[in-house]
Scaffold this active site. Sequence first.
Site, PDB file in Angstrom:
ATOM      1  N   ASP A  30       4.988  12.561   4.635  1.00  0.00           N
ATOM      2  CA  ASP A  30       3.842  11.748   5.025  1.00  0.00           C
ATOM      3  C   ASP A  30       3.143  12.313   6.260  1.00  0.00           C
ATOM      4  OD1 ASP A  30       2.012   9.799   5.538  1.00  0.00           O
ATOM      5  OD2 ASP A  30       3.456   8.156   5.741  1.00  0.00           O
TER       6      ASP A  30
ATOM      7  N   SER B 138       0.884   9.925   8.520  1.00  0.00           N
ATOM      8  CA  SER B 138       1.592   9.140   9.525  1.00  0.00           C
ATOM      9  C   SER B 138       2.041   9.995  10.701  1.00  0.00           C
ATOM     10  CB  SER B 138       2.802   8.447   8.891  1.00  0.00           C
ATOM     11  OG  SER B 138       2.394   7.409   8.023  1.00  0.00           O
TER      12      SER B 138
ATOM     13  N   TYR C 139      -2.242  -2.489   1.777  1.00  0.00           N
ATOM     14  CA  TYR C 139      -3.572  -2.251   2.328  1.00  0.00           C
ATOM     15  C   TYR C 139      -4.339  -3.566   2.429  1.00  0.00           C
ATOM     16  CZ  TYR C 139      -2.689   2.635   1.229  1.00  0.00           C
ATOM     17  OH  TYR C 139      -2.153   3.879   1.160  1.00  0.00           O
TER      18      TYR C 139
ATOM     19  N   GLN D  32       8.475   9.718   2.190  1.00  0.00           N
ATOM     20  CA  GLN D  32       8.225   9.454   3.606  1.00  0.00           C
ATOM     21  C   GLN D  32       8.314  10.712   4.455  1.00  0.00           C
ATOM     22  OE1 GLN D  32      10.854   6.321   4.828  1.00  0.00           O
ATOM     23  NE2 GLN D  32       9.655   4.707   3.852  1.00  0.00           N
TER      24      GLN D  32
ATOM     25  N   ARG E 221       2.628   6.518  -1.342  1.00  0.00           N
ATOM     26  CA  ARG E 221       3.425   5.683  -0.439  1.00  0.00           C
ATOM     27  C   ARG E 221       4.669   5.184  -1.167  1.00  0.00           C
ATOM     28  NH1 ARG E 221       0.301   1.007   2.285  1.00  0.00           N
ATOM     29  NH2 ARG E 221       2.234   0.989   3.479  1.00  0.00           N
TER      30      ARG E 221
END
Length: 404
Positions: free
Chosen positions: A140, A143, A236, A137, A132
């Site tokens: 990813d 996601s 998290y 990104q 992350r």
Amino acid sequence: MFDALRVTSSQDHPSTQVGVPRESRAGERRVALVPKMVEKLASRGLRVVVETGAGVGALMPDEMFIAAGATIEDPWDADVVVKVAPPTDEEIGRLRRGAVLIGFLAPRSNPEIATKLREAGVRAFAMESIPRISRAQSMDALSSQANVAGYKAVLLAADLSTRFFPMLTTAAGTVKPATALVLGVGVAGLQALATARRLGARTTGYDVRPEVADQVRSLGATWLDLGIEAAGEGGYARELTEDERAEQKQRLSEAISGFDIVITTALVPGRKAPILVTAEAVKGMRPGSVIVDLAGETGGNCELTEPGEVVVRHDVTIASPLNLPATMPEHASELYARNVQSLLELMVDDQGRLIPDADDEVLMRSCITRSPSAGSAGGNPSAGSAGGNPSAGSAGGNPEGDNR
């Protein structure tokens, strides 16, 4: 750093070959690369080989891949093989020594796969272990696929519901809008809230991380505050204590009874999903209500869930689909292919030669076949969903899922 395993190119083809096999997992309709991404990779000097019929499930026939510059051949001898679901033992045996494998590999729920791939001489990169960090990104995949799952979960709930989602004013009277509660507001949960809102439902979101309350409110939803906070490191949630878990169940049971639709998204990689909706809570819901449980692969967030099935308990319909992204194979494949392309471009130089940087953080943390002395297999502790339902939220437990 990487272990001594070397990435080698096939002697038969001077340029790097990328192989795209047809997915063998039952019900899997996605394909790891789409024609548009084939064109982009070809412009970088890579040669893409696609197994015949690989894109049929996503309505992408061989002709589309050929027009994009791919060839239809056996993909298993390629320098890099890209997949969606983890390979079977038979498929691992078809990979050549020195090859690279990219895909959802589930190294936490299926740790032996790393050993098998290492013994086969394959360098394997798990899409669910992409770290992350900002520059990762575009890679990813958790996601991108969670967005699909969250969207489709709401459509499934609407299909199963005995009530309208929006408020309707008719000559026969006014129909009140449905009320929808989403437990766990990671990527899938936020998409579910947005989609339910677009359909006209009154939406509410819940998560043990209080910092996501503003994201929920930004979608026009109400934040459900149970007074239990479990914010952890790296965005998290920490694991709830036994007392917190018991209190959470009690308060959720009381809250759930007031909703027509409940969508749960809490997954714990390598472990059983936390129970958020008890049998008593289901019993207290209005007849005709619907629960869509996206954590069915690891047992489910609802105590009465039967993974992969749609059941009715206490006049409440409980659905637990196991691979929602595969039910929208066209867009799910397009999104996943962009993730794969971004990772591939990190491994090749300007001439399209396969030269992975042993010191690159993304590659180090996503490689699951490093020697045990090189560290753990994944940077993003989210390796449990195998690309089937990558929709982890963080409503409870230790939600090391896709919360981005």
